[in-house]
Design an enzyme around this catalytic site. Structure first.
Site, PDB file in Angstrom:
ATOM      1  N   PHE A 127       0.873  -1.176   0.000  1.00 26.60           N
ATOM      2  CA  PHE A 127       0.000   0.000   0.000  1.00 26.60           C
ATOM      3  C   PHE A 127       0.907   1.222   0.000  1.00 26.60           C
ATOM      4  CE2 PHE A 127      -2.684   2.920   2.699  1.00 26.60           C
ATOM      5  CZ  PHE A 127      -3.911   2.835   2.063  1.00 26.60           C
ATOM      6  N   ILE A 172       7.339   1.802   2.857  1.00 21.89           N
ATOM      7  CA  ILE A 172       6.244   0.970   2.353  1.00 21.89           C
ATOM      8  C   ILE A 172       6.436  -0.489   2.803  1.00 21.89           C
ATOM      9  CG2 ILE A 172       4.944   0.240   0.309  1.00 21.89           C
ATOM     10  CD1 ILE A 172       4.828   3.321   1.093  1.00 21.89           C
ATOM     11  N   ASP A 226      -9.742   2.185   7.840  1.00 26.37           N
ATOM     12  CA  ASP A 226     -10.739   1.892   8.888  1.00 26.37           C
ATOM     13  C   ASP A 226     -10.651   0.428   9.295  1.00 26.37           C
ATOM     14  OD1 ASP A 226     -11.910   4.339   9.152  1.00 26.37           O
ATOM     15  OD2 ASP A 226     -13.649   3.902   7.886  1.00 26.37           O
ATOM     16  N   GLN A 258       3.090  -7.006  46.245  1.00 24.20           N
ATOM     17  CA  GLN A 258       1.918  -6.266  45.777  1.00 24.20           C
ATOM     18  C   GLN A 258       2.246  -5.253  44.681  1.00 24.20           C
ATOM     19  OE1 GLN A 258      -0.009  -4.888  49.384  1.00 24.20           O
ATOM     20  NE2 GLN A 258      -1.208  -6.763  49.495  1.00 24.20           N
ATOM     21  N   GLY A 265      16.376  -6.787  35.221  1.00 26.56           N
ATOM     22  CA  GLY A 265      17.568  -6.866  34.358  1.00 26.56           C
ATOM     23  C   GLY A 265      17.322  -7.765  33.158  1.00 26.56           C
ATOM     24  N   GLU A 313      -0.251   3.090  10.142  1.00 20.59           N
ATOM     25  CA  GLU A 313      -1.710   3.061   9.859  1.00 20.59           C
ATOM     26  C   GLU A 313      -2.431   4.184  10.615  1.00 20.59           C
ATOM     27  OE1 GLU A 313      -3.788  -0.519   9.047  1.00 20.59           O
ATOM     28  OE2 GLU A 313      -1.991  -1.583   8.386  1.00 20.59           O
ATOM     29  N   THR A 318      -1.068   7.619  13.191  1.00 23.75           N
ATOM     30  CA  THR A 318      -0.510   7.782  14.540  1.00 23.75           C
ATOM     31  C   THR A 318      -1.646   7.917  15.565  1.00 23.75           C
ATOM     32  OG1 THR A 318      -0.532  10.177  14.301  1.00 23.75           O
ATOM     33  CG2 THR A 318       1.507   9.060  13.664  1.00 23.75           C
TER      34      THR A 318
HETATM   35  N1  COS Z   1     -14.337   6.497   4.772  1.00 24.42           N
HETATM   36  C1  COS Z   1     -14.806   7.059   3.629  1.00 24.42           C
HETATM   37  N2  COS Z   1     -14.513   8.319   3.247  1.00 24.42           N
HETATM   38  C2  COS Z   1     -13.743   9.045   4.076  1.00 24.42           C
HETATM   39  C3  COS Z   1     -13.228   8.536   5.287  1.00 24.42           C
HETATM   40  C4  COS Z   1     -13.563   7.201   5.620  1.00 24.42           C
HETATM   41  N3  COS Z   1     -13.116   6.637   6.735  1.00 24.42           N
HETATM   42  N4  COS Z   1     -12.487   9.495   5.889  1.00 24.42           N
HETATM   43  C5  COS Z   1     -12.535  10.569   5.088  1.00 24.42           C
HETATM   44  N5  COS Z   1     -13.293  10.311   3.994  1.00 24.42           N
HETATM   45  C6  COS Z   1     -13.621  11.238   2.897  1.00 24.42           C
HETATM   46  C7  COS Z   1     -14.268  12.486   3.459  1.00 24.42           C
HETATM   47  O1  COS Z   1     -15.673  12.290   3.602  1.00 24.42           O
HETATM   48  C8  COS Z   1     -13.953  13.520   2.417  1.00 24.42           C
HETATM   49  O2  COS Z   1     -14.831  13.394   1.326  1.00 24.42           O
HETATM   50  P1  COS Z   1     -15.561  14.701   0.659  1.00 24.42           P
HETATM   51  O3  COS Z   1     -14.430  15.480   0.072  1.00 24.42           O
HETATM   52  O4  COS Z   1     -16.467  14.100  -0.361  1.00 24.42           O
HETATM   53  O5  COS Z   1     -16.250  15.385   1.784  1.00 24.42           O
HETATM   54  C9  COS Z   1     -12.568  13.095   1.933  1.00 24.42           C
HETATM   55  O6  COS Z   1     -12.436  11.703   2.273  1.00 24.42           O
HETATM   56  C10 COS Z   1     -11.451  13.903   2.557  1.00 24.42           C
HETATM   57  O7  COS Z   1     -11.572  13.734   3.960  1.00 24.42           O
HETATM   58  P2  COS Z   1     -10.996  14.796   5.030  1.00 24.42           P
HETATM   59  O8  COS Z   1     -11.466  16.169   4.641  1.00 24.42           O
HETATM   60  O9  COS Z   1     -11.327  14.289   6.369  1.00 24.42           O
HETATM   61  O10 COS Z   1      -9.435  14.695   4.740  1.00 24.42           O
HETATM   62  P3  COS Z   1      -8.189  15.323   5.476  1.00 24.42           P
HETATM   63  O11 COS Z   1      -7.219  15.713   4.435  1.00 24.42           O
HETATM   64  O12 COS Z   1      -8.618  16.357   6.474  1.00 24.42           O
HETATM   65  O13 COS Z   1      -7.515  14.047   6.217  1.00 24.42           O
HETATM   66  C11 COS Z   1      -7.045  12.470   7.954  1.00 24.42           C
HETATM   67  C12 COS Z   1      -8.090  13.326   7.187  1.00 24.42           C
HETATM   68  C13 COS Z   1      -6.056  13.312   8.735  1.00 24.42           C
HETATM   69  C14 COS Z   1      -7.894  11.660   8.899  1.00 24.42           C
HETATM   70  C15 COS Z   1      -6.305  11.526   6.960  1.00 24.42           C
HETATM   71  O14 COS Z   1      -5.422  12.267   6.163  1.00 24.42           O
HETATM   72  C16 COS Z   1      -5.556  10.410   7.635  1.00 24.42           C
HETATM   73  O15 COS Z   1      -6.127   9.384   8.029  1.00 24.42           O
HETATM   74  N6  COS Z   1      -4.211  10.561   7.772  1.00 24.42           N
HETATM   75  C17 COS Z   1      -3.374   9.516   8.265  1.00 24.42           C
HETATM   76  C18 COS Z   1      -2.880   8.701   7.141  1.00 24.42           C
HETATM   77  C19 COS Z   1      -2.353   7.392   7.612  1.00 24.42           C
HETATM   78  O16 COS Z   1      -3.008   6.660   8.343  1.00 24.42           O
HETATM   79  N7  COS Z   1      -1.163   7.059   7.176  1.00 24.42           N
HETATM   80  C20 COS Z   1      -0.570   5.855   7.578  1.00 24.42           C
HETATM   81  C21 COS Z   1       0.227   5.308   6.477  1.00 24.42           C
HETATM   82  S1  COS Z   1      -0.639   4.221   5.493  1.00 24.42           S
HETATM   83  S2  COS Z   1      -0.181   2.499   6.347  1.00 24.42           S
END
Ligand code: COS
Length: 383
Positions: A122, A156, A241, A280, A341, A364, A366
């Protein structure tokens, strides 16, 4: 769809035995060699572990989320490197296709991912874009019925072994945010795709990460995940998610392992004429760890059940990821303390777990990103 209870029990039983008898004895060697022996990889393929979450019609086991977290509780009981090997095929390396892929993309890739014939990766994070994933800079410029990818992806997981990359790149070159991002399925060996050297990490030896570099890498438009431009960021969030819940479950398994090791050490080792476990102050550490691991287990089971019910678990998955990863950090810290230790000396393996679990609070998403997701959703719901 959930597995038949007997079939699931059998899988968990076989897996439990595999973890105890085959994987635990190899933990030290895997860390020393920074590699998982080929016979273990073959056995994991044989057990179907690469295709846990891939639907049965594409050759996987088609586990529900509730089933999958039970598997993760088991696999979590040993070095995370083993879980990491199959983690991307079940999680971030395949779920984009499962959730948003076209039928043709599913047919092409899912059976091979499920069989462990290819490893998926990914490719979201970049040198300049981590938590702010929507700001990524890798570009995909249209050229007739092709796209030309340029950019670098960083840290990655499984990239050195990967046969297939889900790559997030900007197709709307004028955009600066999440809306201009599309996801592409790019096979290893595509001209213009190359890998950096393997990263030297703090822990999780045996699991590998590296840079993935795109230099005028040409892919057909049919490589766009789901066939639609501009959907990539949403796909990434949906995949995460699910991934966050899985990571929560792995942390529960690891915490339970560390508690077991700590308890048996505390019952064996004597000081001031009695086993450590009689003191304890040691009991307090054991009890805190037990209660916290139990809380995390309950959260994960409940969130998985709600996801299987079709509910939106964005907030709860973030709660699970945040609590479980922080929890296992505290449990590992107490495990070192109880071992004294011995906890600091490599031979016992406790310090290795202490380093291994540190990653969970970072990748995934922070802990701070989970806090942000949780609080933003709370405010949105209340408004
Ligand atoms: N499921 C479906 N859609 C989602 C969603 C989810 N869980 N989370 C966000 N979206 C959608 C939003 O609804 C929005 O859509 P619209 O533009 O149609 O309204 C769009 O995606 C953008 O979302 P948002 O405005 O929340 O984006 P941000 O740029 O503010 O980012 C965070 C949100 C910070 C939560 C996101 O960038 C994130 O998760 N960052 C961490 C990344 C990560 O986990 N990296 C790890 C490396 S990968 S292993």
């Amino acid at each position: 769809m959930a597995l038949d209870k007997d079939v699931l029990d059998q899988l968990l039983d076989t897996l439990g035995r595999f973890v105890r008898e085959k994987l635990v004895p190899l933990e030290h060697k895997v860390a020393e060699d920074d590699a998982i022996p080929p016979e273990v990889i073959a056995a994991m393929r044989e057990m179907g572990l690469f295709g846990l979450s891939i639907p049965e019609e594409y050759g996987g086991l088609g586990l529900s989320m509730s089933d999958e977290v039970q598997v993760a509780f088991q696999l979590g009981q040993t070095s995370p490197a083993f879980r990491s090997l199959i983690g991307t095929n079940n999680g971030i390396g395949s779920q984009g296709i499962v959730i948003d892929g076209t039928e043709e993309q599913k047919q092409t890739y899912l059976p091979r991912l499920a069989a462990g014939e290819i490893v998926g990766a990914f490719a979201l994070t970049e040198p300049e874009s981590g938590s702010d994933a929507g700001s990524l800079r890798t570009t995909a410029r249209r050229d007739g019925d092709h796209f030309i990818l340029n950019g670098t992806k960083r840290y990655i997981t499984n990239a050195p072994q990967a046969g297939l990359f889900t790559v997030f790149a900007r197709t709307d070159l004028e955009s600066r945010d999440a809306r201009g991002v599309s996801a592409f399925l790019v096979e290893a060996g595509t001209p213009g795709l190359s890998l950096g050297p393997i990263d030297k990490k703090m822990g999780q030896k045996g699991a590998h990460t590296c840079d993935v570099i795109f230099e005028d890498c040409r892919v057909p438009a049919s490589a766009i995940l789901g066939g639609k431009e501009g959907q990539g960021f949403k796909t990434a969030m949906k995949v995460l998610d699910r991934g966050r819940l899985h990571i929560g479950a792995v942390c529960v398994g690891l915490a339970e392992r560390l508690i077991r090791d700590s308890l048996s050490y505390a019952m064996e080792r004597k000081q001031f004429g009695q086993p450590l476990a009689e003191f304890q102050l040691i009991q307090a550490m054991l009890a805190d760890s037990r209660a916290e691991a139990y809380a995390a287990r309950c959260m994960v089971v409940e969130t998985a059940r709600r996801r299987d019910d079709g509910q939106n678990v964005n907030t709860d998955a973030a709660c699970c990821k945040m609590f479980s990863t922080e929890m296992v950090g505290r449990v590992a810290d107490r495990a070192v303390q109880i071992h004294g230790g011995a906890g600091y000396i490599a031979d016992y393996g406790i310090e290795r777990f202490y380093r291994d679990v540190r990653l969970f609070r970072i990748y995934e998403g922070t802990t701070q990103i989970q806090q942000l997701v949780i609080a933003r959703n709370m405010i949105r719901e209340a408004a």
